[in-house]
Design a protein around this motif. Structure first.
Motif, short mmCIF file in Angstrom:
data_model
loop_
_atom_site.label_atom_id
_atom_site.label_comp_id
_atom_site.label_asym_id
_atom_site.label_seq_id
_atom_site.Cartn_x
_atom_site.Cartn_y
_atom_site.Cartn_z
N ASP A 1 3.71 8.37 1.22
CA ASP A 1 4.83 8.93 0.48
C ASP A 1 4.60 8.93 -1.02
OD1 ASP A 1 6.35 9.60 2.71
OD2 ASP A 1 7.22 7.59 2.85
N GLU A 2 3.31 8.92 -1.40
CA GLU A 2 2.94 9.00 -2.81
C GLU A 2 1.96 10.15 -3.00
OE1 GLU A 2 1.40 5.29 -4.10
OE2 GLU A 2 3.14 4.12 -3.39
N PRO A 3 1.98 10.80 -4.17
CA PRO A 3 1.06 11.93 -4.39
C PRO A 3 -0.38 11.47 -4.54
CG PRO A 3 2.26 11.43 -6.40
CD PRO A 3 2.86 10.58 -5.32
N TRP B 1 6.09 11.68 5.91
CA TRP B 1 4.74 12.12 6.26
C TRP B 1 4.73 12.84 7.61
CZ3 TRP B 1 0.34 13.72 4.79
CH2 TRP B 1 -0.81 13.63 5.57
N ARG C 1 4.40 19.85 -0.91
CA ARG C 1 5.29 18.70 -0.88
C ARG C 1 5.60 18.23 -2.29
NH1 ARG C 1 4.36 12.73 2.02
NH2 ARG C 1 6.56 12.14 2.03
N HIS C 2 6.89 18.06 -2.56
CA HIS C 2 7.34 17.55 -3.86
C HIS C 2 7.50 16.03 -3.79
CE1 HIS C 2 8.38 21.38 -5.93
NE2 HIS C 2 8.45 21.82 -4.68
N TYR C 3 7.30 15.38 -4.94
CA TYR C 3 7.49 13.93 -5.05
C TYR C 3 8.43 13.66 -6.23
CZ TYR C 3 3.33 13.71 -2.10
OH TYR C 3 2.42 13.87 -1.08
#
Length: 327
Positions: free
Chosen positions: A154-156, A205, A289-291
């Motif tokens: 869940d991290e770029p 994810w 996907r955006h973070y």
């Protein structure tokens, strides 16, 4: 062109004065050493003819000068597009070579749970993937296989460098994609990409991987004779956006042959040539996907290679199309 000798109307001359009659692979094929003027002029026809040429940019200046001298006024017609589209429909021999290449990819991909392990480095795993493919029959300077999308679930990932540092150590919670686009013992190229994670997937994810597969399924359902890639791209974009995700401006399908890229489209969203039955393309619609707090988005895709058929794309490998969870 051939250094072995010349073939003119079925006669093979080894250069030792002892010509030998050979059956040609195709009655219209002539292989000539150097540029035998009389034979070339006889084969190509009278001056002022129109001659079809594939890949005219590869023609040497010497050959062009010979043609101008022997056949003045002759028009050269570029038939590269027509020829490559005609070649897009795979023969029985091509299909056998595709199957051989897929077997290589299948065996390599199924070994990944033993290759990708906590404590190993990006360099270790990347080298093992390439070595494994080579040992199974890929090669001839074509090993386009590596890890991408490496980071925590869940991290770029740091996509500015595309790949992480070679010494990056895999940790619990990591995710990645194994991408393989290479050939097999028959020389034909195929492609596959699968997602992996070290530990149970987070909801974010898993949702991303599921959307990548859904978008791919939607797109390849339209891989039918007569369909156009520009329409597939447009409809897939609508499907992705209506599903609450984003994509990019890319024709995410292209043909594959004995080179990595063949007709149809090479990342051209305007590709408007009707697909033919039996063509072979890979498909990977991109999902962004955006973070939170990050000013850029990360692209992901699920990758397989398909044959065009009246019922839609036929996946040519047998590796489960899912997220692989490694404990």
């Amino acid at each position: 062109m051939s250094d072995a000798g010349q073939i003119v109307r079925g006669r093979f001359d080894r250069g030792d004065g002892n010509p030998e009659i050979r059956e040609l692979t195709h009655p219209d094929i002539r292989i000539m050493r150097d540029y035998p003027g009389d034979a070339l002029a006889e084969l190509l026809g009278p001056a002022g003819s129109r001659i079809a040429v594939a890949y005219p940019g590869a023609m040497s200046a010497i050959l062009r000068d010979v043609l101008d001298e022997l056949l003045p006024g002759t028009e050269l017609v570029d038939v590269t597009l027509q020829l490559t589209v005609a070649r897009a429909a795979k023969s029985e021999e091509d299909l056998r070579c595709i199957d051989l290449a897929n077997r290589v990819h299948e065996q390599a991909m199924l070994a990944m749970p033993q290759v990708i392990r906590i404590g190993r480095t990006f360099r270790d795993v990347s080298n093992d993937i390439a070595d494994l493919l080579c040992s199974l029959g890929s090669g001839n300077a074509l090993i386009h296989a590596f890890l991408i999308c490496v980071g925590q679930m869940d991290e770029p990932a740091d996509m500015r460098a595309f790949f992480p540092a070679p010494g990056r150590v895999f940790e619990p919670g990591d995710r990645m994609q194994v991408l393989m686009e290479t050939n097999g013992p028959g020389g034909h190229v195929t492609a596959i990409g699968r997602f992996f994670c070290l530990g149970q997937p987070t909801a974010g994810w898993q949702s991303l991987v599921d959307m990548c597969i859904r978008a791919q399924d939607f797109a390849v359902s339209m891989l039918k004779p007569g369909e156009r890639l520009t329409n597939i791209v447009r409809q897939t974009r609508c499907f992705i956006e209506e599903s609450g995700w984003e994509t990019n401006d890319q024709c995410f399908m292209h043909g594959m042959g004995y080179h990595m890229y063949e007709q149809y489209a090479i990342n051209d969203i305007t590709e408007d040539i009707p697909l033919c039955d039996g063509a072979f393309l890979h498909a990977h619609p991109v999902i962004k996907r955006h973070y939170p707090g990050v000013d850029w988005v990360e692209p992901f895709h699920h990758l397989d290679a398909y044959l065009v058929s009246p019922d839609g794309g036929i996946c040519t490998n047998h590796v489960p199309r899912k997220l692989f969870v490694l404990d």
